[in-house]
Design a protein around this motif. Structure first.
Motif, PDB file in Angstrom:
ATOM      1  N   LYS A   1      -8.635  17.431  -5.571  1.00  0.00           N
ATOM      2  CA  LYS A   1      -9.276  18.059  -6.741  1.00  0.00           C
ATOM      3  C   LYS A   1      -8.358  19.117  -7.449  1.00  0.00           C
ATOM      4  CE  LYS A   1     -13.679  17.243  -7.458  1.00  0.00           C
ATOM      5  NZ  LYS A   1     -14.981  17.130  -6.933  1.00  0.00           N
ATOM      6  N   PRO A   2      -7.804  20.116  -6.799  1.00  0.00           N
ATOM      7  CA  PRO A   2      -7.007  20.840  -7.494  1.00  0.00           C
ATOM      8  C   PRO A   2      -5.793  20.353  -8.334  1.00  0.00           C
ATOM      9  CG  PRO A   2      -7.300  21.736  -5.293  1.00  0.00           C
ATOM     10  CD  PRO A   2      -7.777  20.358  -5.548  1.00  0.00           C
ATOM     11  N   PHE A   3      -5.475  19.215  -8.197  1.00  0.00           N
ATOM     12  CA  PHE A   3      -4.280  18.377  -8.681  1.00  0.00           C
ATOM     13  C   PHE A   3      -4.866  18.001 -10.279  1.00  0.00           C
ATOM     14  CE2 PHE A   3      -2.800  17.597  -4.350  1.00  0.00           C
ATOM     15  CZ  PHE A   3      -1.935  18.381  -4.475  1.00  0.00           C
ATOM     16  N   GLY A   4      -5.886  17.830 -10.560  1.00  0.00           N
ATOM     17  CA  GLY A   4      -6.665  17.600 -11.750  1.00  0.00           C
ATOM     18  C   GLY A   4      -6.445  16.084 -12.076  1.00  0.00           C
ATOM     19  N   GLU A   5      -6.003  15.862 -13.302  1.00  0.00           N
ATOM     20  CA  GLU A   5      -5.720  14.513 -13.769  1.00  0.00           C
ATOM     21  C   GLU A   5      -4.498  13.883 -13.413  1.00  0.00           C
ATOM     22  OE1 GLU A   5      -5.970  10.992 -16.095  1.00  0.00           O
ATOM     23  OE2 GLU A   5      -7.454  12.489 -15.243  1.00  0.00           O
ATOM     24  N   LYS A   6      -3.560  14.722 -12.908  1.00  0.00           N
ATOM     25  CA  LYS A   6      -2.382  14.242 -12.261  1.00  0.00           C
ATOM     26  C   LYS A   6      -2.618  13.440 -11.086  1.00  0.00           C
ATOM     27  CE  LYS A   6       1.143  17.560 -13.520  1.00  0.00           C
ATOM     28  NZ  LYS A   6       1.890  18.700 -12.881  1.00  0.00           N
TER      29      LYS A   6
ATOM     30  N   LEU B   1      -3.967   8.461  -7.526  1.00  0.00           N
ATOM     31  CA  LEU B   1      -4.207   8.637  -5.846  1.00  0.00           C
ATOM     32  C   LEU B   1      -5.786   8.443  -5.766  1.00  0.00           C
ATOM     33  CD1 LEU B   1      -1.936  11.760  -4.905  1.00  0.00           C
ATOM     34  CD2 LEU B   1      -1.714   9.355  -3.966  1.00  0.00           C
ATOM     35  N   THR B   2      -6.494   8.998  -6.606  1.00  0.00           N
ATOM     36  CA  THR B   2      -7.875   8.819  -6.577  1.00  0.00           C
ATOM     37  C   THR B   2      -8.269   7.417  -6.841  1.00  0.00           C
ATOM     38  OG1 THR B   2      -8.369  11.079  -7.611  1.00  0.00           O
ATOM     39  CG2 THR B   2     -10.153   9.698  -7.619  1.00  0.00           C
ATOM     40  N   GLU B   3      -7.906   6.389  -7.686  1.00  0.00           N
ATOM     41  CA  GLU B   3      -8.195   5.336  -7.873  1.00  0.00           C
ATOM     42  C   GLU B   3      -7.563   4.410  -6.849  1.00  0.00           C
ATOM     43  OE1 GLU B   3      -7.753   4.866 -12.850  1.00  0.00           O
ATOM     44  OE2 GLU B   3      -5.896   4.670 -11.590  1.00  0.00           O
TER      45      GLU B   3
ATOM     46  N   ILE C   1       0.848  -1.192  -0.148  1.00  0.00           N
ATOM     47  CA  ILE C   1       0.020   0.097  -0.017  1.00  0.00           C
ATOM     48  C   ILE C   1       0.869   1.303   0.009  1.00  0.00           C
ATOM     49  CG2 ILE C   1      -1.415   1.432   1.459  1.00  0.00           C
ATOM     50  CD1 ILE C   1      -2.779  -1.120   0.110  1.00  0.00           C
ATOM     51  N   ARG C   2       1.771   1.093   0.865  1.00  0.00           N
ATOM     52  CA  ARG C   2       2.813   2.629   0.929  1.00  0.00           C
ATOM     53  C   ARG C   2       3.662   2.673  -0.307  1.00  0.00           C
ATOM     54  NH1 ARG C   2       1.421  -0.235   4.647  1.00  0.00           N
ATOM     55  NH2 ARG C   2       0.382   0.542   6.596  1.00  0.00           N
ATOM     56  N   PRO C   3       4.174   1.634  -0.815  1.00  0.00           N
ATOM     57  CA  PRO C   3       4.808   1.953  -2.181  1.00  0.00           C
ATOM     58  C   PRO C   3       3.663   2.341  -3.249  1.00  0.00           C
ATOM     59  CG  PRO C   3       5.647   0.078  -1.156  1.00  0.00           C
ATOM     60  CD  PRO C   3       4.542   0.359  -0.460  1.00  0.00           C
ATOM     61  N   LEU C   4       2.565   2.025  -3.182  1.00  0.00           N
ATOM     62  CA  LEU C   4       1.643   2.289  -4.317  1.00  0.00           C
ATOM     63  C   LEU C   4       1.315   3.973  -4.067  1.00  0.00           C
ATOM     64  CD1 LEU C   4      -0.924  -0.749  -4.119  1.00  0.00           C
ATOM     65  CD2 LEU C   4       0.343  -0.007  -6.106  1.00  0.00           C
ATOM     66  N   LEU C   5       1.171   4.310  -2.813  1.00  0.00           N
ATOM     67  CA  LEU C   5       0.778   5.609  -2.578  1.00  0.00           C
ATOM     68  C   LEU C   5       2.111   6.255  -2.939  1.00  0.00           C
ATOM     69  CD1 LEU C   5      -0.776   5.192   1.203  1.00  0.00           C
ATOM     70  CD2 LEU C   5      -1.865   6.477  -1.036  1.00  0.00           C
ATOM     71  N   ALA C   6       3.444   5.920  -2.733  1.00  0.00           N
ATOM     72  CA  ALA C   6       4.426   6.990  -3.121  1.00  0.00           C
ATOM     73  C   ALA C   6       4.624   6.888  -4.516  1.00  0.00           C
ATOM     74  CB  ALA C   6       5.806   5.985  -2.785  1.00  0.00           C
ATOM     75  N   PHE C   7       4.215   5.832  -5.372  1.00  0.00           N
ATOM     76  CA  PHE C   7       4.325   6.003  -6.686  1.00  0.00           C
ATOM     77  C   PHE C   7       3.154   6.906  -7.169  1.00  0.00           C
ATOM     78  CE2 PHE C   7       7.229   3.349  -9.168  1.00  0.00           C
ATOM     79  CZ  PHE C   7       8.085   2.778  -7.942  1.00  0.00           C
ATOM     80  N   ALA C   8       2.201   6.916  -6.538  1.00  0.00           N
ATOM     81  CA  ALA C   8       0.828   7.326  -7.040  1.00  0.00           C
ATOM     82  C   ALA C   8       1.193   8.995  -6.881  1.00  0.00           C
ATOM     83  CB  ALA C   8      -0.473   7.152  -6.338  1.00  0.00           C
TER      84      ALA C   8
END
Lengths: 309, 309
Positions: free
Chosen positions: B288-293, B297-299, B62-69
């Motif tokens: 939200k303010p980060f948009g598509e980037k 993280l949203t997923e 989970i934490r690597p996924l968050l870092a990469f995201a």
């Protein structure tokens, strides 16, 4: 005690006798640890009280002494030396707390007091060690210095010295060695990691606090620290079998009781004494090119041999 | 799987479906950990085998996924993200090894396998945790990067997140909480430290791997991570009482058995589900303010809610 701080914040240690200088560094380390550790009422209070118990109120402060002494070589500012000394001491304190746990040496006495797990419980003692390790790196990496490159190098050196190819690795070899007949090379390898790695880190981190020494000087210092670290351990082994528990502040004779190989079990007391003399000569000769600047390191080496606790 | 690396070494993740991206990061983390951990035959071999056992061969990452995201927000290079992901994962793995020890949760099953102390003995497991913590900082502070200032900040953030005012502090509160009736604020405080601190560190460290985000963006990311971390925990509590041991790969129902307060014991399953929805909304709105980037993280936030193990 007559100390003077010059305008650049560097301490002039030269007026102090060695015992005064030692008391000064020990007191300075105690004050700095008291300031840098979370207060006893910070949540979770039980953990923070136990961390303070494990770090404050004594200890020989060998590693801070080495860091301060090495700092003299590079005219290091006291404030940075304090931080570095506390970081190394936090690693040392964590290793003692974990080493005393029932699943390791199962010891009840440290610095003349009940060990951390006896006083606060095993689970808390485990977390005390874990948290002191984190704190060491938090102190070293605190983003307030003016030279991130040096700070990073210090952090890296301390992490390497603490881990599985350093102090913790030495502990693992020590565990495996119980009841085994090690030869002198194997015993040296164990101690080079178990106590030597952190002692070397203390010396290098201290020297890196001031005007950056060149790589030749650092390599020479590292040779000094390797000999001094082993010397410290040989004397420790001798004291473990000649001193008593009250003088040591920890359980005497426990290596022999645990059937652990020591320099004394391997070489006898006279052989260990000979080895100590050789190591002292090696250590002092590595310092020679530094001249008068290495005075405190030389005095410390001498103290390692003379100490009785 | 169709990934492409552009000339600056940044990975174009955008072509990948979320499950493919997740598998990619998990595989990448496994390969990087395998490379960065000492080999199984490095002395002391027993310790290094146990460290590898504790880190390799699974885990949700989970934490690597968050870092990469989070790295996507700043176009972070994959090589640095790997290092950061492994450092955070080493801290996580150490915390599991120590948490499973008899003096803590006394658990025998982790990731569907015997826990580290069951397989390698308690003393070795203690040293595994200690060594993995050192390794995390050794990886982060490795003097090869071109921006020591950022590396130092990452090191500091991880140390803070791991220590007595972060993860280890959360564990201490958890210990004290057994058998007590916590209110929702107290439970939140515990989890904010116990799991939240490291999750926040993973997100911030990942984002700091690329073009440095400004402090406003970092603060916003931190708000996201605080909500996402708590969300992760609420779902964990729900799974602990609804899933079975085989699905979880760790002992199910152990919080209730240990009389530990959880979001389910406090709010009931439906109440916990409502809280999870609120937290998901908060997390997503901070992005939200980060948009598509911020797509990954949203997923990931969405995945946290849907996960079944």
């Amino acid at each position: 005690m007559n100390t003077s701080v010059n305008t650049s914040g560097h301490l002039s240690f030269s007026d102090l006798s060695f015992p005064d200088w030692m008391r000064y560094v020990q007191a300075q380390t105690e004050v700095a640890l008291d300031r840098l550790l979370p207060t006893a009422d910070t949540t979770p209070a039980h953990l923070h009280q136990a961390m303070r118990y494990a770090c404050l109120g004594g200890g020989k402060r060998i590693r801070p002494l080495l860091a301060f002494a090495a700092g003299e070589l590079s005219a290091a500012p006291v404030t940075r030396l304090e931080t570095v000394a506390c970081a190394v001491e936090c690693i040392h304190a964590y290793s003692l707390v974990h080493d005393d746990l029932p699943c390791m040496d199962d010891d009840v006495l440290r610095r003349g007091q009940p060990t951390c797990h006896v006083k606060f419980g095993e689970a808390t003692a485990l977390l005390v060690g874990d948290s002191l390790q984190s704190l060491a790196f938090e102190l070293l990496a605190h983003p307030l210095s003016d030279d991130p490159q040096i700070q990073l190098r210090q952090t890296f050196l301390l992490a390497q010295a603490s881990g599985s190819r350093g102090m913790a690795g030495g502990q693992a070899i020590d565990l495996d060695a119980v009841g085994k007949a090690l030869n002198p090379q194997e015993l040296e390898q164990m101690h080079t990691l178990k106590t030597g790695a952190l002692i070397r880190a203390a010396v290098l981190l201290g020297a890196l606090c001031g005007d950056p020494p060149d790589e030749t000087a650092l390599a020479r210092l590292d040779r000094f620290a390797a000999s001094a670290g082993l010397l410290f351990q040989v004397i420790d082994d001798m004291l473990d079998c000649t001193a008593n528990t009250t003088t040591l502040g920890k359980t005497a004779g426990k290596d022999a009781a645990a059937d652990k190989p020591t320099y004394v079990s391997l070489l006898g007391l006279a052989g260990a004494r000979d080895l100590a003399e050789q190591l002292q000569t090696q250590a002092v000769s590595a310092l020679k090119p530094f001249g008068e600047k290495a005075r405190r390191l030389t005095e410390l080496t001498d103290f390692f041999v003379r100490r009785e606790f």
